[in-house]
Scaffold this motif. Structure first.
Motif: not given
Length: 347
Positions: A80-95
């Motif tokens: 029942g927990a809410l798993i929240v993801v915010r995506v935005s640009a990084s300076a390089g690669g996946v952070v």
């Protein structure tokens, strides 16, 4: 006695699977301009579950999606927990970043380095794969910051092993298959193994595995052990001891009530009441006391035979673990329900 339901149990999805689904849906909005109604991901073994969106928000240069974790019929504290993801640009690669309710690793021995968000390797790879997949689909560079939050996660984490493992501030994002299998013994044993890894990485020379909260409290106080030296063994003595045999710690204490330790003394390595039973005829023979053959519980047998029975059980349990798991110094502590030590054997 609590038993599993007789009907087939419903599986659920790990926090890692939920975070991956949220990442994919957020990228659809960030790069495609609109949120999907639901999102399908591919799990490591090829299954393709579909997740409805519980939260969808966006702003200048970012998009955020929440997925409600469904653990199926497993008694998972994160159900029942809410798993929240915010995506935005990084300076390089996946952070990867830890938001509210996601913990940070503070002790060595875990599969994630100290100072990193508690997002395990398989979920990281799943999310990185989604970034690559969506980047190719939208012709975008796969340079993305993924910030994961779990509202209320810090409070939920207090019900998990995270504080003992040195994960502070919240939950871990977990999962090796993406699937939560109800009443999973494997998941519990895997947590014991991680506890051993942390203890070894911290150069501890003495750890303890206990069958329950009372024995854990007594043994920890008896030896002045830090939290991360106390392994959540529960019924899985074999799961703990087999891993310790391959990844040894110099000294190991096993503590528990007389019923569980009696089963260990009789050779059982799984101490659950549904998977091993006390052999009362064996107790009667061991103590040369025929009255014990008619006992209903180990506690009743103790009430009949007294302290000599508790000591004999401790001695036999010690002999069992010494005989099967060499290279470590063992001791046994037998405790009653009130936390009184009934017997000790070994170091």
């Amino acid at each position: 006695m609590t038993r599993k339901p007789q009907t087939e149990l419903r599986r659920g999805w790990t926090t890692g699977a939920c975070a991956t689904a949220a990442t994919k849906a957020a990228l659809v909005r960030l790069w495609g301009g609109t949120f999907p109604r639901d999102v399908t991901i591919t799990l490591p073994k090829g299954e393709m579950p579909c997740f409805p969106l519980a939260l969808a928000e966006a702003g200048d240069g970012w998009a955020e999606v929440g997925i409600t974790k469904d653990a199926g019929d497993d008694p998972d504290v994160t159900h029942g927990a809410l798993i929240v993801v915010r995506v935005s640009a990084s300076a390089g690669g996946v952070v990867f970043r830890a938001g509210e309710g996601v913990g940070m690793v503070t002790k060595p021995g875990l599969p994630i380095a100290v100072g990193e968000p508690a997002i395990n390797p398989v979920p990281r790879q799943m999310m990185a794969d989604v970034v690559a997949e969506m980047g190719a689909a939208y012709r975008q560079a796969a340079d993305i910051t993924i910030e994961i939050s779990v509202p209320g996660g810090a409070e939920i984490a207090l019900k998990t092993w995270n504080p003992r493992l040195g994960i502070e501030g919240g939950l871990s994002i977990l999962g090796t298959t993406g699937i939560v299998r109800p009443f999973s013994c494997a998941a519990w044993i895997a947590s014991i193994h991680r506890g051993i890894d942390v203890a070894r990485a911290s150069d501890l020379t003495h750890v303890a595995g206990c069958t329950g909260a009372t024995s854990e409290r007594v043994v920890q106080a008896l030896y002045g052990l830090p939290d991360h030296a106390v392994l959540d063994m529960g019924d899985f003595a074999g799961g703990m001891l087999k891993y310790l045999a391959k990844h040894p710690v110099p000294r190991v204490t096993i503590g528990g009530g007389i019923g569980k330790i009696t089963k260990l003394a009789q050779g059982a390595m799984d101490l659950h009441s549904g998977r091993s039973q006390v052999d009362f005829a064996g107790l009667a023979q061991m103590m040369d006391d025929p009255r014990l053959a008619g006992a209903n519980t180990a506690l009743e047998a103790y009430q009949i035979a007294g302290a000599p029975l508790a000591q004999a059980v401790a001695d036999r349990a010690l002999a069992q673990v010494q005989g099967r798991f060499a290279g470590m110094q063992f001791d046994i502590v037998v405790i009653d329900r009130a936390g009184v030590i009934l017997a000790r054997a070994g170091a």
